[in-house]
Each structure stands twice: as structure tokens, then as C-alpha cells.
Write an enzyme that holds these catalytic residues in place. Structure first.
Site, PDB file in Angstrom:
ATOM      1  N   GLU A 498      40.678  40.497  50.998  1.00 37.38           N
ATOM      2  CA  GLU A 498      40.482  42.071  49.863  1.00 37.38           C
ATOM      3  C   GLU A 498      38.615  42.501  50.155  1.00 37.38           C
ATOM      4  O   GLU A 498      38.814  43.084  48.505  1.00 37.38           O
ATOM      5  CB  GLU A 498      40.721  41.850  48.400  1.00 37.38           C
ATOM      6  N   CYS A 530      33.688  48.660  30.113  1.00 33.22           N
ATOM      7  CA  CYS A 530      33.996  49.537  30.166  1.00 33.22           C
ATOM      8  C   CYS A 530      35.137  49.893  31.374  1.00 33.22           C
ATOM      9  O   CYS A 530      34.982  49.495  32.155  1.00 33.22           O
ATOM     10  CB  CYS A 530      33.870  51.157  29.798  1.00 33.22           C
ATOM     11  N   CYS A 657      48.816  37.467  35.390  1.00 30.31           N
ATOM     12  CA  CYS A 657      47.128  37.317  34.922  1.00 30.31           C
ATOM     13  C   CYS A 657      47.029  36.461  34.036  1.00 30.31           C
ATOM     14  O   CYS A 657      46.363  36.286  33.258  1.00 30.31           O
ATOM     15  CB  CYS A 657      46.195  38.137  35.268  1.00 30.31           C
ATOM     16  N   GLU A 679      48.639  31.508  36.126  1.00 26.55           N
ATOM     17  CA  GLU A 679      47.683  31.197  35.623  1.00 26.55           C
ATOM     18  C   GLU A 679      48.123  29.884  34.400  1.00 26.55           C
ATOM     19  O   GLU A 679      48.632  30.347  32.926  1.00 26.55           O
ATOM     20  CB  GLU A 679      47.019  32.214  34.931  1.00 26.55           C
ATOM     21  N   HIS A 708      37.914  31.122  36.486  1.00 21.95           N
ATOM     22  CA  HIS A 708      36.940  32.080  35.420  1.00 21.95           C
ATOM     23  C   HIS A 708      35.842  31.644  35.264  1.00 21.95           C
ATOM     24  O   HIS A 708      34.917  31.304  34.111  1.00 21.95           O
ATOM     25  CB  HIS A 708      37.984  32.587  33.935  1.00 21.95           C
TER      26      HIS A 708
HETATM   27  N1  GLN Z   1      45.059  39.732  44.108  1.00 23.99           N
HETATM   28  C1  GLN Z   1      44.083  40.115  43.343  1.00 23.99           C
HETATM   29  C2  GLN Z   1      43.161  39.386  43.575  1.00 23.99           C
HETATM   30  O1  GLN Z   1      43.073  38.370  44.150  1.00 23.99           O
HETATM   31  C3  GLN Z   1      44.827  39.665  42.432  1.00 23.99           C
HETATM   32  C4  GLN Z   1      44.183  40.124  40.790  1.00 23.99           C
HETATM   33  C5  GLN Z   1      44.964  39.903  39.404  1.00 23.99           C
HETATM   34  O2  GLN Z   1      45.375  39.411  39.521  1.00 23.99           O
HETATM   35  N2  GLN Z   1      44.143  40.849  38.556  1.00 23.99           N
HETATM   36  O3  GLN Z   1      41.874  39.216  43.358  1.00 23.99           O
HETATM   37 ZN    ZN Z   2      45.437  37.345  38.301  1.00 23.72          ZN
END
Ligand code: GLN
Ligand code: ZN
Length: 767
Positions: A498, A530, A657, A679, A708
Site C-alpha cells: 500500500e 483532524c 479495526c 483486532e 498500536h
Molecule cells: N488495509 C489497511 C491497512 O493495512 C487497513 C487499515 C484499517 O483497517 N484501518 O492499512
Molecule cells: Zn484495521
């Protein structure tokens, strides 16, 4: 005379001045004095702007250095013990300690995650159904309250010094308790009497300051609240009634339903209703309200960015005005916190699209026009009304909004479009054979670290500093490196990483027709963070493939399977400013069809595993549970349309997420994704209980790496987590993966963490 007011204005500033000041202050590059000066200047700027409009009451207390709920906690002296580390409990230092903890709050994509540091930050959660997040008040059996009004009084005095009629805004006591969380087994409602003592002091003080009206927000009136909470509202407002000050009881974001009569009968001087979402409640409200009470109507949307139809509004508002006369006030539906500050800042936005929009500043101008029409007669603004009519007609008829072929395609959707060819069990067997993956297959969620190189390349492309070919080469290099790393680590299902994406919604919005982007359309998400949602203004279509080239290139570099990576229709919808002239379901289906085409193109290009992220599926769950089913039904159907056109051997993944699945598990199962990754690492796999109870049939990848946190989990830790998962879910169903994407992490963290993860999977297979 109908009075004009607003419930709150954005505080970030038209160019996000507050954000930059906050961050400088936190970095030690700005003193507290300088931060406060910036804050005062922002408030002054807002008020000067508003003074040009014919507002009758000026709102004070809508400004915050972080969050208005946290401000309320400090106002009523409810500060968590752990944060009281400065001499003065009420200091800004303590305030930010609760807001952010002592280590940084982390964020990934548009989702929000709180991280514990030395001092744990207050928990953050969504403000009703907006994308604003507040700091959750904490209560326990030792909670006491005391009044600390300095911050509010300062904002009031600033306004009084420019000689306007000031209406302070405060969060009501019952909503304040509702928003908080008990940290022990005490009952927060027991705190109401003590809290009311402080509210009584506060209102008495405001009276002494010469305040006539106070806006007291009780938005929980739009929720399904049970009897003890309804009683609490009665108790509270009866207790506050003897104070000689007028309260405007304020609700927003929805209908009052069962609470309507209760709200109308509370002993206050006025009630504010969201007249857009609860228009049919206006008539019953007028019946319930005592003839001496004010009815304030929210007539301009505080949550969308579209120009108001002034003619239409006046057509239903004028009779109400004739009936109520002075008792009618008008305002935006909610605080304008949820929309960008000023459309005038947009210099690059397409002129036509701009003419359809209104940000906070423009919304107050609209309010002012409605006030003139009501108070002085419609003819006074006939020119403006005409212009408004033309702008709306243009929008309605615009060829850029209307794409007949998209509309026809949506009309022709059949349930079969969302149906896989074979049921899960059968296609799982086919996939098992075809994909040839080991048990406990390992994968990641999509993104890999976004190095400064990657960001510079994207920036250079945006600024036109490099050619298409240079950009492509550079991105291919990033993909190749990413594939190489994943091979070395030994992952089973690879991703391209990505690198080309700045944001999981923006990337697709920019490539789809029907979306526009602003320069300064920022909205506060929390604290200094923001977001700038895309503007979904027209029928959505996909002029050409968006991700195929990158995925295909990645696949060409390896014999392992590369997973294609897309954002799902519900998430794209929920993280955009969405047009208001079509049902959400229709818009979502348009997006679904566009992404479906991408899915099918990926499949055609030889990508056998495709992930469709639905990080924001929960975000627009209606406030009233009675409406959840309707939302979930069309949202899930849109996902199915996107995902389920593929052949049996193509494996569909989805990712979410968060891990609150208890109340929506049936809908999640209904998506029928072959694999879902979620998660779970911080909850010790307890969140899988609901999947176990439901007997969730398809495969699951419960996150074992908390992305995180900078911590690198050991393989033993990850094995322990997977063993806990295996107690709940059969081993054939399990995948091994991180909690979320890795874009905010560094390679030196990701490399060892994923190596440990692969090692964990190996050991699990061996046992
Ligand atoms: N495919 C996205 C990434 O890995 C998923 C992001 C998300 O779930 N917020 O960044
Ligand atoms: Zn995620």
C-alpha cells in the site's frame, strides 16, 4: 422576533491553527501563555465573523483546548487521581495528562486507539454517531465534585467585553453522567445529587455574571434511555428550577421518540430540537410545551456540508413562526463542530461543486437569511432566495451528479449479485486445495511502514515534480522491497504494501467519479487530530481499474499468493461527506458496484485472494437500536455485492479495526467473507467468545500483534494468544496476523515482530 443562535462553532480555526498550536505546546516549542493567546485569538476571530450576522445570542464555552467533555470533567472537578500530578489540580498540565496520557495517543488510519503511557490517558470514544471522539469521564465510589468555572467564565467575559448577549453552553448533568464509566461497581446515577450541587453553584454564578440564558445540552434524550435515567432528568431539572436563570434544554442528532413528552415537560425555559431529523416531532412538541416556553428549532444541518434549501425550509417554517412568534428560535441542528470552518478557504475546488456547499461560516449566513425572511418578510431577501433556488436546481440537474448508467445498474441489482456460487464449506475445500496453504496461515492486514521515501514520492507526484513513469518506477521499487522482506520473513500470504495510498478512503475516492476533495475541509476527530473527508457529490463509478497494476506487479515477483487490497463500500461511505439527495443505501450500492468491478478485475488478473476492508462498518449504526437492523441489512448487502461475484476458488478476506462484535455478529457472519481478520491482541482473545457462542462458520484471523504499540511481541506471547484462540475456534478456521495495518510502524519493529509471528505459526503447526 425570532431569535437566532448557534449551538457551537468549530474551534480548530480555518487553517487548523489550534492543531498546530497544541502540537507546538506539547513539543515544548510554545508556552502555555502563547497557547492561550492563540486560543483567544481564534475565539475572537470567530466572534468577529459572527457579529456581522444578526445573531441574538452569542455562544460561549464551545471552545476547548482538547475536548468539551473533558472540559466538563474539569469544570465539575472530576479529575482522575492518577492525573493529579501538578500542584494545581486544575492545571493545563493535568488536563493534557488526562487527554493524552504521558505517552502519545496513537492513531492508525481514521480509527482511533488509545495508548497507555506512564499516566494512562482517559479512554476515548465516539460522540454519538459523529466522527468526533470525547474523553470518557471516570467515576467510582470515591468520586466527589467541586466547581472550577475559571475557563468557562473567561470565555464568557471575553464576549461580554465586546458587549453582546452571551449564552454559555454546558453539558447537562444527566448526559455528563451517562457519558462516563464506572471504574468500580458503584452506580454513577448515585452521583447525581452531588453533581447537582455543583451545577446549582455554577448556574447561580452565571446568574451573578448577568447571564440570562444557558444552553444546557442533554443529547441523551435522543437515545433509548430507561426509567432511572428518565427519572434522573426530572430530578435534575427540578433541582435546578429554583435558580433564576433560563435554561435552553438542547437535544440533537435525532428524534426524541419516547422521550419527547418528558423533554417538553421538564421545568426549563426552552427546548431545542433537531428539526431536520425530527421534523414530525415539532407539532407534538408544540402541543406538549407550556405556552411560555421557547422552542428552538435546528433548521440547518450541523453535520453535512450541503447548502440549505432556504425556500423549502421557509415553506414549512413560516407557519410555525406565525403560530409561535417570539417563542420560536432558530439555529443549526447541532454544534457546527462536525463541519469544516469556511468554504471561502477553498481556492482549488471546482467552481460548480463549490456553489452547492456550505461550511460552518456559510451555515450561519444561511441562518441569518432565514431570520431576516421570518422577521422582516420573505421579499427582503427574494434575490438571495432565487440564487439559492438556482444553485440547488443546478446541483439537482448537473450531469456531474447524474450518471444514468450508474442509476440503471443500481436499479437492476438482484439478491443473486451478493451470493457466492457455493456455500462456505464447499468453496473452503476448493480453496484449500487450490491455494495450498499450511494450517495457521500467516498474513498481514495490508500496509507496511510508510517510510519518508514513500511519502516524498507521493508528494512529488502530487506537486507534479516527477513524471508518471518516475512515480511508477519508484512505487514498483517499494513493492519489490516489500515483497522481498515478506519472503525473507517467511509469510504465507503476501501483500503489495500500500505504498501508493495516503489513506484507505481518499485513495479510492480520488480514482472514482463522483468524489471531490477540499484543501481545508478539516473536521476535528479528537484533540489535535483532524480528518478531511472526501465529498461524495455524485453518482459513483469507476472509470478504470484502481489497484490491479500494483497487485499484478507484486504477484509477478513471487510464487506465493499476493492478496489484493481494497476498501469496502460501507467504509468509503461512512468516512465521506455524503450527498443528501439520495438514500444512503443507494449511494452505498453505487460504491459497491464500483468496487465489485475492481474485485472482478483483480480476479481476472490472477489475484486469488482479495481483502475488502470494512474498518468503519459500525460507525453509522443508528442511535436507536430499533433502526440497527435496517442499516445492517443494506450495509451487509452492499458488502456482499462487492465481494461475492467471484469464483469459488477465489478467497475473500475482510478486515475490521475493532472487536466489538457482540451485538452485530449475525450480520458479520452474513457477509460470508471466507476470512475475517480483527483486532484482538489486547483483549487476550476474550473477544472471540462471541464468535464461539455464535458458532461462527468461516475462518478468522484474530490479531496477535498490537500494532498500536512499539513493543515487539515474542513468539511465546503470540503462541499463548493463539492457544487461547484455539480454545474457542477450531484450528482449521484460524489465521495468524497482526491487529491492523503496519503503516505507522518502523521496519525495525515490523521485521522482528513478524519474524516472531511466523515462528509462532510454525510451532503451532508442529504441536
Ligand atoms: N488495509 C489497511 C491497512 O493495512 C487497513 C487499515 C484499517 O483497517 N484501518 O492499512
Ligand atoms: Zn484495521
Amino acid at each position: 422576533m425570532t431569535q437566532l443562535h448557534h449551538l457551537g462553532f468549530p474551534r480548530i480555526g480555518d487553517k487548523r491553527q489550534l492543531k498546530f498550536a497544541q502540537e507546538k505546546f506539547w513539543a515544548g516549542e510554545m508556552t502555555e501563555q502563547q497557547l492561550q493567546t492563540t486560543a483567544s485569538e481564534l475565539r475572537r476571530h470567530n466572534w468577529l465573523d459572527q457579529q456581522k450576522l444578526s445573531l441574538n445570542l452569542h455562544t460561549a464555552g464551545d471552545f476547548s483546548l482538547y475536548d468539551q467533555v473533558l472540559d466538563t470533567s474539569f469544570l465539575v472537578g472530576n479529575i482522575p487521581e492518577r492525573a493529579k500530578q501538578s500542584e494545581d489540580d486544575n492545571s493545563l498540565d493535568n488536563y493534557f495528562r488526562v487527554a493524552r496520557g504521558r505517552s502519545q495517543v496513537q492513531s492508525c488510519c481514521s480509527a482511533v486507539h488509545n495508548h497507555s503511557g506512564e499516566t494512562q490517558a482517559g479512554e476515548m470514544t465516539k460522540w454519538f454517531n459523529t466522527n468526533y471522539h470525547y474523553i470518557v469521564p471516570e467515576f467510582d465510589s470515591n468520586t466527589t465534585f467541586s466547581l472550577h468555572p475559571e475557563n468557562l467564565i473567561k470565555q464568557i467575559e471575553e464576549l461580554q467585553s465586546i458587549n453582546v448577549n452571551v449564552k454559555p453552553v454546558i453539558i447537562g448533568p444527566v448526559t455528563y453522567l451517562w457519558l462516563g464509566k464506572e471504574k468500580d461497581d458503584s452506580n454513577k446515577l448515585d452521583l447525581l445529587p452531588a453533581l447537582l450541587v455543583v451545577y446549582t453553584k455554577l448556574l447561580t454564578l452565571l446568574k451573578e455574571k448577568g447571564i440570562e440564558w444557558v444552553q444546557i445540552d442533554e443529547p441523551i434524550l435522543v437515545l433509548e434511555i430507561d426509567e432511572p435515567w428518565q427519572k434522573a432528568l426530572q430530578t435534575a431539572y427540578q433541582a435546578l428550577q429554583p435558580i433564576d436563570i433560563k435554561l435552553l434544554l438542547t437535544t440533537y442528532f435525532g428524534e426524541l421518540k419516547n422521550n419527547l413528552q418528558l423533554a417538553c415537560e421538564l421545568p426549563v425555559a426552552g427546548l431545542h430540537l433537531d428539526a431536520i431529523k425530527a421534523q414530525h416531532e415539532i407539532a407534538p412538541a408544540i402541543n406538549f410545551l407550556n405556552k411560555d416556553k421557547v422552542l428552538s428549532l435546528g433548521v440547518i444541518s450541523g453535520t453535512n456540508i450541503w447548502k440549505t434549501d432556504l425556500n423549502e425550509t421557509l415553506s414549512w417554517l413560516t407557519p410555525i413562526h406565525q403560530q409561535l412568534q417570539n417563542r420560536l428560535w432558530i439555529a443549526p441542528t447541532s454544534s457546527l463542530l462536525h463541519v469544516p470552518v469556511d468554504l471561502e478557504s477553498e481556492q482549488k475546488l471546482d467552481h460548480e461543486i463549490k456553489s452547492w456547499l456550505a461550511f460552518a461560516t456559510q451555515k450561519l449566513q444561511e441562518l441569518s437569511l432565514l431570520g431576516i425572511a421570518l422577521n422582516q418578510g420573505i421579499e427582503v431577501i427574494s434575490d438571495v432566495l432565487n440564487d439559492n433556488r438556482i444553485a440547488l436546481q443546478n446541483r439537482h440537474n448537473s450531469l456531474r451528479v447524474n450518471n444514468p448508467s450508474v442509476q440503471t445498474r443500481v436499479e437492476q441489482i438482484t439478491p443473486g449479485l451478493g451470493q457466492r456460487k457455493k456455500p462456505y464449506r464447499e468453496r473452503a475445500a476448493i480453496q484449500h486445495q487450490y491455494l495450498n496453504l499450511p494450517s495457521y496461515p500467516t498474513t498481514t492486514i495490508g500496509s507496511f511502514p510508510q517510510t519518508s521515501d514513500i511519502r516524498e514520492t507521493r508528494k512529488a507526484k502530487r506537486l507534479g515534480q516527477i513524471t508518471e513513469a518516475q512515480y511508477k518506477e519508484s512505487m514498483q521499487n517499494s513493492i519489490a522491497q516489500c515483497i522481498e522482506e515478506q519472503k525473507n520473513i517467511g509469510l504465507d500470504v503476501l501483500v503489495h504494501g500500500e505504498a501508493e495510498r495516503n489513506d484507505m478512503v481518499e485513495y479510492f475516492g480520488e480514482l472514482l467519479d463522483g468524489f471531490a476533495f477540499t484543501q481545508f475541509g478539516w473536521v476535528q476527530s479528537y484533540g489535535s487530530r483532524c480528518v478531511k473527508p472526501p465529498v461524495l457529490f455524485g453518482d459513483v463509478s469507476r472509470p478504470q481499474p484502481m489497484t490491479v497494476e500494483w497487485a499484478q506487479y507484486a504477484q509477478s515477483l513471487t510464487d506465493k499468493k499476493v492478496k489484493g487490497m481494497l476498501t469496502g463500500p460501507v467504509t468509503i461511505l461512512n468516512w465521506s461527506f455524503v450527498r443528501d439527495d439520495l438514500p444512503l443505501q443507494t449511494i452505498c450500492n453505487q460504491i459497491a458496484l464500483a468496487i465489485r468491478d475492481e474485485v472482478l478485475d483483480l480476479e481476472k488478473a490472477g489475484i486469488d485472494i482479495i481483502q475488502i476492508d470494512e474498518a468503519a462498518l459500525r460507525e453509522k449504526l443508528p442511535l436507536h437500536r430499533s433502526k440497527w437492523k435496517e442499516y445492517l441489512d443494506w450495509a451487509i448487502q452492499a458488502f456482499r455485492i462487492t465481494a461475492n461475484g467471484v469464483n469459488d476458488k477465489t478467497q475473500i478476506h475482510t478486515h475490521m479495526c475493532y472487536s466489538e462484535f457482540n451485538d452485530i455478529i449475525a450480520s458479520i457472519a452474513d457477509m460470508d467473507a471466507d476470512v475475517i481478520t480483527i483486532e484482538t491482541s489486547r483483549s487476550d482473545m476474550e473477544l472471540l467468545d462471541v464468535f464461539e457462542e455464535f458458532n461462527y462458520p468461516n475462518a478468522i484471523g484474530p490479531g496477535v500483534y498490537d500494532i498500536h504499540s512499539p513493543n515487539i511481541p515474542t513468539s511465546t506471547e503470540m503462541i499463548t494468544l493463539m492457544e487461547k484462540a484455539a480454545l474457542r475456534i477450531s484450528t482449521e478456521q484460524l489465521w495468524v496476523n497482526p491487529d491492523c495495518g503496519l503503516k505507522t510502524r518502523q521496519w525495525q519493529e515490523v521485521r522482528p515482530a513478524l519474524t516472531n509471528m511466523v515462528e509462532a505459526a510454525k510451532q503451532l503447526r508442529a504441536s
